[in-house]
Design a protein around this motif. Structure first.
Motif, PDB file in Angstrom:
ATOM      1  N   VAL B  96     197.378 112.875  61.204  1.00  0.00           N
ATOM      2  CA  VAL B  96     198.339 113.876  61.652  1.00  0.00           C
ATOM      3  C   VAL B  96     199.685 113.186  61.887  1.00  0.00           C
ATOM      4  O   VAL B  96     199.731 112.049  62.352  1.00  0.00           O
ATOM      5  N   SER B  97     200.782 113.877  61.579  1.00  0.00           N
ATOM      6  CA  SER B  97     202.109 113.271  61.711  1.00  0.00           C
ATOM      7  C   SER B  97     202.417 112.931  63.170  1.00  0.00           C
ATOM      8  O   SER B  97     201.829 113.519  64.078  1.00  0.00           O
ATOM      9  N   PRO B  98     203.337 111.964  63.409  1.00  0.00           N
ATOM     10  CA  PRO B  98     203.615 111.563  64.793  1.00  0.00           C
ATOM     11  C   PRO B  98     204.049 112.723  65.690  1.00  0.00           C
ATOM     12  O   PRO B  98     203.514 112.886  66.789  1.00  0.00           O
ATOM     13  N   SER B  99     204.991 113.538  65.241  1.00  0.00           N
ATOM     14  CA  SER B  99     205.489 114.577  66.154  1.00  0.00           C
ATOM     15  C   SER B  99     204.413 115.627  66.405  1.00  0.00           C
ATOM     16  O   SER B  99     204.262 116.125  67.526  1.00  0.00           O
ATOM     17  N   LEU B 100     203.627 115.945  65.382  1.00  0.00           N
ATOM     18  CA  LEU B 100     202.566 116.941  65.576  1.00  0.00           C
ATOM     19  C   LEU B 100     201.440 116.378  66.446  1.00  0.00           C
ATOM     20  O   LEU B 100     200.871 117.087  67.278  1.00  0.00           O
ATOM     21  N   SER B 101     201.131 115.078  66.283  1.00  0.00           N
ATOM     22  CA  SER B 101     200.103 114.447  67.135  1.00  0.00           C
ATOM     23  C   SER B 101     200.532 114.468  68.593  1.00  0.00           C
ATOM     24  O   SER B 101     199.738 114.739  69.496  1.00  0.00           O
ATOM     25  N   ASN B 116     200.345 123.877  66.632  1.00  0.00           N
ATOM     26  CA  ASN B 116     201.289 123.878  65.524  1.00  0.00           C
ATOM     27  C   ASN B 116     200.610 123.447  64.227  1.00  0.00           C
ATOM     28  O   ASN B 116     201.272 123.027  63.287  1.00  0.00           O
ATOM     29  N   TYR B 117     199.282 123.506  64.206  1.00  0.00           N
ATOM     30  CA  TYR B 117     198.532 123.119  63.021  1.00  0.00           C
ATOM     31  C   TYR B 117     197.474 124.190  62.778  1.00  0.00           C
ATOM     32  O   TYR B 117     197.208 125.024  63.639  1.00  0.00           O
ATOM     33  N   SER B 118     196.885 124.165  61.589  1.00  0.00           N
ATOM     34  CA  SER B 118     195.803 125.070  61.276  1.00  0.00           C
ATOM     35  C   SER B 118     194.510 124.263  61.268  1.00  0.00           C
ATOM     36  O   SER B 118     194.378 123.311  60.512  1.00  0.00           O
ATOM     37  N   THR B 475     209.960 118.797  63.767  1.00  0.00           N
ATOM     38  CA  THR B 475     210.081 117.702  64.727  1.00  0.00           C
ATOM     39  C   THR B 475     210.705 118.193  66.023  1.00  0.00           C
ATOM     40  O   THR B 475     210.247 117.886  67.121  1.00  0.00           O
ATOM     41  N   PHE B 476     211.769 119.018  65.896  1.00  0.00           N
ATOM     42  CA  PHE B 476     212.451 119.481  67.101  1.00  0.00           C
ATOM     43  C   PHE B 476     211.530 120.329  67.972  1.00  0.00           C
ATOM     44  O   PHE B 476     211.396 120.100  69.174  1.00  0.00           O
ATOM     45  N   LEU B 477     210.873 121.336  67.365  1.00  0.00           N
ATOM     46  CA  LEU B 477     210.038 122.234  68.179  1.00  0.00           C
ATOM     47  C   LEU B 477     208.797 121.518  68.694  1.00  0.00           C
ATOM     48  O   LEU B 477     208.339 121.777  69.811  1.00  0.00           O
ATOM     49  N   ASN B 478     208.219 120.605  67.902  1.00  0.00           N
ATOM     50  CA  ASN B 478     207.093 119.815  68.400  1.00  0.00           C
ATOM     51  C   ASN B 478     207.499 119.070  69.667  1.00  0.00           C
ATOM     52  O   ASN B 478     206.769 119.038  70.655  1.00  0.00           O
ATOM     53  N   PHE B 479     208.701 118.476  69.632  1.00  0.00           N
ATOM     54  CA  PHE B 479     209.164 117.701  70.772  1.00  0.00           C
ATOM     55  C   PHE B 479     209.533 118.608  71.938  1.00  0.00           C
ATOM     56  O   PHE B 479     209.119 118.382  73.079  1.00  0.00           O
ATOM     57  N   ALA B 480     210.308 119.674  71.650  1.00  0.00           N
ATOM     58  CA  ALA B 480     210.793 120.543  72.729  1.00  0.00           C
ATOM     59  C   ALA B 480     209.637 121.265  73.416  1.00  0.00           C
ATOM     60  O   ALA B 480     209.560 121.311  74.647  1.00  0.00           O
ATOM     61  N   LEU B 481     208.715 121.816  72.618  1.00  0.00           N
ATOM     62  CA  LEU B 481     207.587 122.536  73.220  1.00  0.00           C
ATOM     63  C   LEU B 481     206.645 121.563  73.917  1.00  0.00           C
ATOM     64  O   LEU B 481     206.079 121.877  74.969  1.00  0.00           O
TER      65      LEU B 481
END
Lengths: 192, 553
Positions: B96-101, B116-118, B475-481
């Protein structure tokens, strides 16, 4: 120094519960399933001539005119892709959604020879999962004239088949009346 | 029987089940956290982990233990997701990508389960069951022990200790969450929720098509997903997926499961403070708001306003045939009134005002009845605020459950009340001012604003449900949320533990003639009013621009 010990304790606790809750617990449930509830734990598969043709819980595309159609589906590019479940996630006032519903409505009017106000909502809306195995009895009955014509059957025989496969509300009040499309079409296929 | 009639009976059946279960379960939980006895298994566990179960902690040590455990959990889960492709059985899933992880790790450790993933296309079985599902237990246990620590603050006198985090955590997990999960998992499995480790089954369908039907250890995860008010679906469609929620009975059961512990905890409070009336008052306030919201949401859904829904003739877009309108409105109300965030229908496609009520449930701070533990401590903070306001009106030093509410206690309570709205509203504003985040919005007009507002409301309150048209995996929403979830979870927890410590240090203040009776209906009414007014004043401007603008014309 005291803080470092907290982290060490935390790590050991996490590894301990991962072993019990993350590995043992699902394996125990798996074992119970394989011993006592094998069919449902494995996916409620249904067979025709000993070949698996699907799961009674997972809806399928039935696009040909000799089948009872399922609801529209937002799962995957062509619908009913069981590896990409999901809804349209369109807002109730979204112009695009209204347009899509109108197109579907029109297609059904042409195919079934009915008017717009005869079409039940589930026939033109997509479900939450995109894998809805059911349709409303009203939508099933709407399709009988076409299928009777295609398969040289009587409408009353098809209505009887639908009534036989209509599931009532659980305990008389939970959920809605519905017809499982795969089971209905399996019964249809074995009518000959 | 008409659908409306069946819906009413279904809702009553939920209330009846909870009404019968909350007394024995509430009493049982009280016993779990006061018992002096350690099971042999628990002793072994404490020894292996390196904990002395007889030592009590100050609120600061308790908080430090909780935070260190949560920090280790985030780091390990982050690492797990980053390397899942090298761990069997990964089912061919990529790392999984860094921001999503980062987003996902925080999401599950904070009991939010924003996704944010399925699930079926991103995560292998091991990551789901040994990574995510473990945090489903752990995050619920963390919420529960904080509520218990706050109750101890009221119960103990002149003491600077509020219990032992490790012991509370282990008991919450093994004496409450695990046994009920096993039971629920078996019932779900008997109804068709799958529990296997099979690769997708390639099926040649009746109409000469091909379908890949997935497998997975779903039942074990589904049970704790509801019981622990987590809500993270094994599959993308969550509880709308037939393998997670196969029939109307399982839907009803899942609603009961996710409301079970939160609605039972007021009884635990009553039992522990030695006055069942105190618990009943809190329960009554929770239940009244819950019912009001349920009735409103159901009515708006039956009315199906919205151009597209009017065209269809019913609000069936995004809903499953087997559940229909009534059970979908029930599930949606239950999941947003707790911190669950599971869905059995697409919230984005709900009528505008019903969607507004779902947001409102979360904006209340999820206290009706709220998440496991977090609902009770949230409601107790509002109760403290209510007593304080009443005290100001009559000019007396306010007291609640035998403790004075001094400036120190009020500072903790006021900061608690302010934290989540600040996270939600500032987060929404920042996201809306970011061009990239605006691109993630899928809907036009006020519904687009609702998507972002819903996202930050859900993250800040640790709910996890979504107006899923929002493309959140940037990346932005992964970080902000992720940040919103982190602050929205642990700042309130620290304030509650501080409050618990401060209350515990006080002596007992006996009730006098001037003490506000917090078991009477007058107080229940005031508590409901304060909860709603505080929310309304904070969020009304934002709600007016989103769901109200769309729904009232």
């Amino acid at each position: 120094m005291k803080n470092a010990r907290q982290y060490f304790t935390s790590l050991r606790l996490l590894l301990g519960i991962t072993l019990i809750l993350g590995i043992l617990y699902p394996l125990v449930i798996f074992a119970i399933g394989q011993v006592a509830l094998k069919e449902s734990a494995n996916g409620s598969f249904v067979t025709l001539d000993k070949k698996v043709v699907g799961s009674s819980l997972i809806g399928q595309n039935f696009l040909g005119s000799s089948w009872f159609h399922s609801r529209p589906s937002a799962a995957g590019a062509t619908g009913y892709d069981a590896l990409s479940s999901g809804a349209s996630n369109s807002g109730p006032n979204e112009p695009g959604l209204s347009q899509t519903l109108k197109t579907r409505q029109h297609a059904i009017m042409v195919e079934e020879g009915v008017t717009a106000n005869q079409i039940p909502a589930d026939a033109i809306t997509s479900s939450g999962s995109g894998l809805d195995p059911d349709i409303s009895p009203a939508y099933a009955h709407l399709q009988t004239a076409r299928i009777a014509n295609q398969r040289h059957l009587t409408i009353s025989a098809l209505n009887a088949l639908i009534n036989l496969h209509t599931k009532p509300r659980t305990f008389g009040f939970l959920g809605e009346e519905r017809v499982n499309v795969l089971e209905l079409n399996l019964a249809l296929a074995s009518l000959h | 029987m008409s659908s409306t009639y069946a819906t009413v009976i279904t809702d009553i059946a939920v209330l009846l089940a909870l009404g019968m279960a909350h007394v024995p379960l509430g009493d049982y939980m009280a016993k779990v956290f006061t018992s002096k006895h350690h099971f042999k298994f628990e002793r072994l566990f404490y020894k292996a982990v390196g904990v002395n179960p007889e030592v009590e902690q100050s609120w600061k040590t308790y908080a430090a233990s909780l935070l260190s455990f949560s920090a280790v959990s985030v780091l390990l889960l982050y690492g797990f997701l980053r390397v899942q492709s090298w761990l069997p059985p990964n089912m061919g899933m990529k790392n999984v990508s860094p921001s999503l992880s980062w987003n996902t790790a925080i999401s599950f450790v904070t009991n939010t389960n924003w996704q944010n993933y399925s699930g079926e296309s991103s995560l292998g079985f091991l990551a789901q069951m040994a990574g995510l599902a473990v945090q489903n237990f752990a995050s619920a246990a963390v919420g529960l022990v904080v509520a218990i620590a706050l109750i101890r603050g009221f119960v103990v006198h002149n003491k600077d200790r509020i219990g032992n985090f490790w012991v509370d955590f282990v008991r919450a997990t093994f004496r409450i969450l695990l046994p009920f999960s096993v039971l629920a998992a078996v019932i779900l499995m008997a109804n068709g929720v799958i529990q296997n480790f099979a690769s997708p089954h390639v099926v040649h369908t009746l109409a000469a098509g091909v379908q890949n039907i997935p497998g997975g250890p779903v039942a074990s995860q589904e049970a704790i997903k509801e019981l622990g008010t987590n809500g993270g679906g094994f599959f993308n469609a969550n509880s709308a997926h037939p393998f997670e929620n196969p029939n109307p009975f399982t839907n009803w059961l899942e609603v009961v499961l996710l409301l079970l512990i939160p609605f039972s905890l007021p009884r635990t409070l009553g039992k522990l403070v030695g006055s069942k009336g105190q618990g009943r008052a809190i329960l009554a306030a929770m239940a009244v708001i819950f019912l009001g919201s349920l009735i409103a949401t159901t009515a708006f859904e039956i009315h199906h306003s919205g151009a597209a829904l009017q065209l269809a003739g019913s609000a069936m877009e995004g809903k499953e045939t087997r559940f229909g309108i009534g059970q979908s409105a029930l599930f949606a109300t239950a999941t947003t009134s707790t911190s669950t965030g599971a869905i059995d229908a697409a919230h984005e496609s709900f009528t505008p005002l019903a969607g507004g009520f779902l947001m409102f449930n979360m904006m209340l701070g999820e206290v009706t009845p709220g998440g496991v533990g977090s609902g009770l401590y949230g409601m107790l903070v509002i109760a403290i605020l209510t007593v304080f306001i009443c005290g100001l009106m009559v000019g007396r030093t306010p007291e609640y459950l035998g403790k004075k509410l001094r400036p120190r206690e009020m500072k903790f309570a006021a900061l608690y009340i302010l934290t989540t709205p600040a996270v939600v509203l500032i987060g929404t504003a920042v996201a809306l001012s970011n061009a990239g985040a605006r691109k993630s919005i899928s809907a036009s007009g006020p519904h687009g604003l609702s998507e972002i507002l819903y996202a930050f409301t859900s993250a800040g309150n640790n709910n996890g449900s979504a107006f899923a048209g929002l493309g959140g995996n940037t990346t932005f929403l992964n970080f902000a949320l992720g940040t919103a979830m982190l602050v929205g979870r642990f700042v309130p927890i620290l304030l509650v533990l501080g409050l618990a410590g401060s209350l515990a240090e006080q002596g007992h203040t006996p009730a006098t003639q001037g003490t506000l009776d917090t078991t009477k209906s007058l107080f229940i009414g005031l508590l409901i009013s304060v909860a709603i007014i505080v929310v309304a004043l904070t969020y009304l401007p934002a709600l007016a621009l989103g769901p109200l603008a769309e729904g009232i014309r």
